[in-house]
Enzyme design. Structure first.
Site, PDB file in Angstrom:
ATOM      1  N   ARG A 202       0.808  -1.220  -0.157  1.00  0.00           N
ATOM      2  CA  ARG A 202      -0.001   0.040   0.315  1.00  0.00           C
ATOM      3  C   ARG A 202       0.577   1.243  -0.071  1.00  0.00           C
ATOM      4  O   ARG A 202       2.154   1.177   0.806  1.00  0.00           O
ATOM      5  CB  ARG A 202      -1.042  -0.316   1.270  1.00  0.00           C
ATOM      6  CG  ARG A 202      -1.979  -0.890   0.865  1.00  0.00           C
ATOM      7  CD  ARG A 202      -3.364  -0.367   0.003  1.00  0.00           C
ATOM      8  NE  ARG A 202      -4.092  -1.333   0.226  1.00  0.00           N
ATOM      9  CZ  ARG A 202      -4.314  -2.796  -0.364  1.00  0.00           C
ATOM     10  NH1 ARG A 202      -3.505  -3.085  -1.384  1.00  0.00           N
ATOM     11  NH2 ARG A 202      -5.368  -3.207  -0.498  1.00  0.00           N
ATOM     12  N   GLU A 230      -2.521   7.650  -5.191  1.00  0.00           N
ATOM     13  CA  GLU A 230      -2.985   6.542  -6.069  1.00  0.00           C
ATOM     14  C   GLU A 230      -4.612   7.635  -5.661  1.00  0.00           C
ATOM     15  O   GLU A 230      -5.243   7.595  -4.721  1.00  0.00           O
ATOM     16  CB  GLU A 230      -3.402   5.641  -5.858  1.00  0.00           C
ATOM     17  CG  GLU A 230      -1.910   4.662  -6.261  1.00  0.00           C
ATOM     18  CD  GLU A 230      -2.481   2.738  -5.941  1.00  0.00           C
ATOM     19  OE1 GLU A 230      -2.910   2.390  -6.244  1.00  0.00           O
ATOM     20  OE2 GLU A 230      -1.452   2.068  -5.478  1.00  0.00           O
ATOM     21  N   HIS A 247       0.158  -0.356  -9.514  1.00  0.00           N
ATOM     22  CA  HIS A 247      -0.467  -1.185  -9.017  1.00  0.00           C
ATOM     23  C   HIS A 247      -1.104  -2.912  -9.493  1.00  0.00           C
ATOM     24  O   HIS A 247      -2.005  -3.374  -9.253  1.00  0.00           O
ATOM     25  CB  HIS A 247      -2.018  -0.824  -7.808  1.00  0.00           C
ATOM     26  CG  HIS A 247      -1.889  -1.251  -6.615  1.00  0.00           C
ATOM     27  ND1 HIS A 247      -3.089  -0.595  -6.042  1.00  0.00           N
ATOM     28  CD2 HIS A 247      -2.804  -1.940  -6.631  1.00  0.00           C
ATOM     29  CE1 HIS A 247      -2.873  -1.143  -4.264  1.00  0.00           C
ATOM     30  NE2 HIS A 247      -2.686  -2.363  -5.323  1.00  0.00           N
TER      31      HIS A 247
END
Length: 358
Positions: A202, A230, A247
């Site tokens: 993350r 993001e 990602h």
């Protein structure tokens, strides 16, 4: 028949869930209120926030399934307070992420002229992904240090102990406030000069400002699949990051289809039905299925299936062409896992590949 609402990018949904109800797909990150109003089953990926606001728009909802390892996009407290059943897909793409990290480590090791047995890799978070990665690196003769405070396993060390010892630091922890900015200026300063940071969990786990300063100073290198901003992308990283991807570390064909399959099994169990077919039957043939008769090099074989450098080049070209982060993530090319390639006639090498690729 159930009203089933599913993310438009989830594979196999039509094949698996059509016999169980009426299907509708949603595009983008969030379903519309009209779609939610009729949904009894909601199938999502990590980009969809299932929170109290969404739940109030879905009065008929009975089942929530997330085709992901992580659950930080699910407000579990709000879901359980409403008495709703929820499930995720732990481990569904663990091998895909391990492939991603191994590709980064092996190509970086070759690029920098380092000897693989001389490397020390630190793994932060030793769950489904971290444990697989540790085992596969050990097979290759790499020294592995593990840090996972909640587990407290014998032989694990603290993050502070790990940082000055490792040539590569790879992160595999969940998102959320507990891990926010786990890696900041202090932690980066404690790493070896020239060390490699890999973040495929993350973006919030790493302090973006501290990361930029560390990279600008030339103190180390970074391979990044996730970003604090993001779905926006901080373009300063284009000149600073070694290899960058949108990602997609876990986005192998196997990983994505396994996530859907696990939700299908869970819904069948909830309905008291028997799942039809086998997961293995849901996979297409791999472009390269087997290889033999060459001298084994795990990096070379791995690159036949997935090479992180190709994805980095594809991502940079897409951004240069004006495409957004989400557009690129949605259009990610199909990719198989290392384990889809079988090596034969390589003597001891075939056994090593088998162990290193699963």
């Amino acid at each position: 028949m159930l009203n089933i609402l599913a993310d438009g990018l989830m594979p196999l949904v039509d094949d698996l869930f059509a016999p169980l109800g009426t299907l509708q797909r949603f595009e983008g990150r969030q379903p519309t209120p009209a779609q939610l109003a009729q949904a009894e089953v909601l199938l999502v990926r990590s980009v969809t926030q299932v929170d109290a606001a969404l739940l109030t728009q879905a009065p008929k909802l009975r089942f929530i399934g997330s085709a992901t390892i992580g659950t930080d996009h699910l407000d579990i407290k709000a879901i359980e307070e409403k008495g709703l059943f929820w499930t995720a897909a732990p481990g569904c793409n663990a091998d895909a992420v391990a492939d991603y990290v191994l590709s980064a480590v092996l190509n970086w090791q070759t690029m920098t002229g380092r000897d693989l047995p001389a490397l020390t890799v630190g793994i932060v978070g030793v769950g489904n992904i971290g444990s697989r990665l540790s085992r596969r690196l050990n097979v290759l003769g790499v020294k592995v240090l593990c840090c996972d405070p909640p587990k407290g396993e014998p032989g694990f060390i603290t993050l502070a102990q790990m940082l000055p010892q490792v040539d590569v630091l790879t992160l595999h922890v969940p998102g959320g406030q507990g891990t926010r900015h786990m890696i900041g200026a202090t932690e980066l300063a404690a790493m070896k000069p020239g060390a490699l940071l890999i973040n495929s969990c993350r973006g919030s786990v790493v302090d973006n400002a501290a990361l930029l300063a560390w990279l600008e100073a030339g103190a180390g290198q970074a391979v990044l699949d996730v970003f604090a901003t993001e779905p926006d992308f901080d373009r300063r990283l284009l000149d600073l990051g070694l290899w960058l991807t949108p990602h997609i570390a876990g986005h192998s064909i196997e990983g994505k289809r396994r996530g859907t399959w696990m939700l299908y099994e869970a819904l069948c169990q909830k309905l008291g039905q028997v799942p039809q077919g086998r997961f293995e039957d849901q996979l297409p043939r791999a472009p390269v299925e087997s290889i033999s008769g060459i001298e084994l090099a795990v990096r070379r074989l791995g690159n036949l299936v997935f090479d992180i450098r190709d994805d980095d080049a594809w991502f940079r070209a897409g951004l240069k062409a004006g495409r957004t982060f989400d557009e690129l993530r949605r259009s990610y090319p199909k990719r198989r896992e290392w384990g889809s390639l079988k090596a034969g006639s390589l003597e001891d090498g075939a056994r090593l590949w088998d162990l290193a690729s699963h």
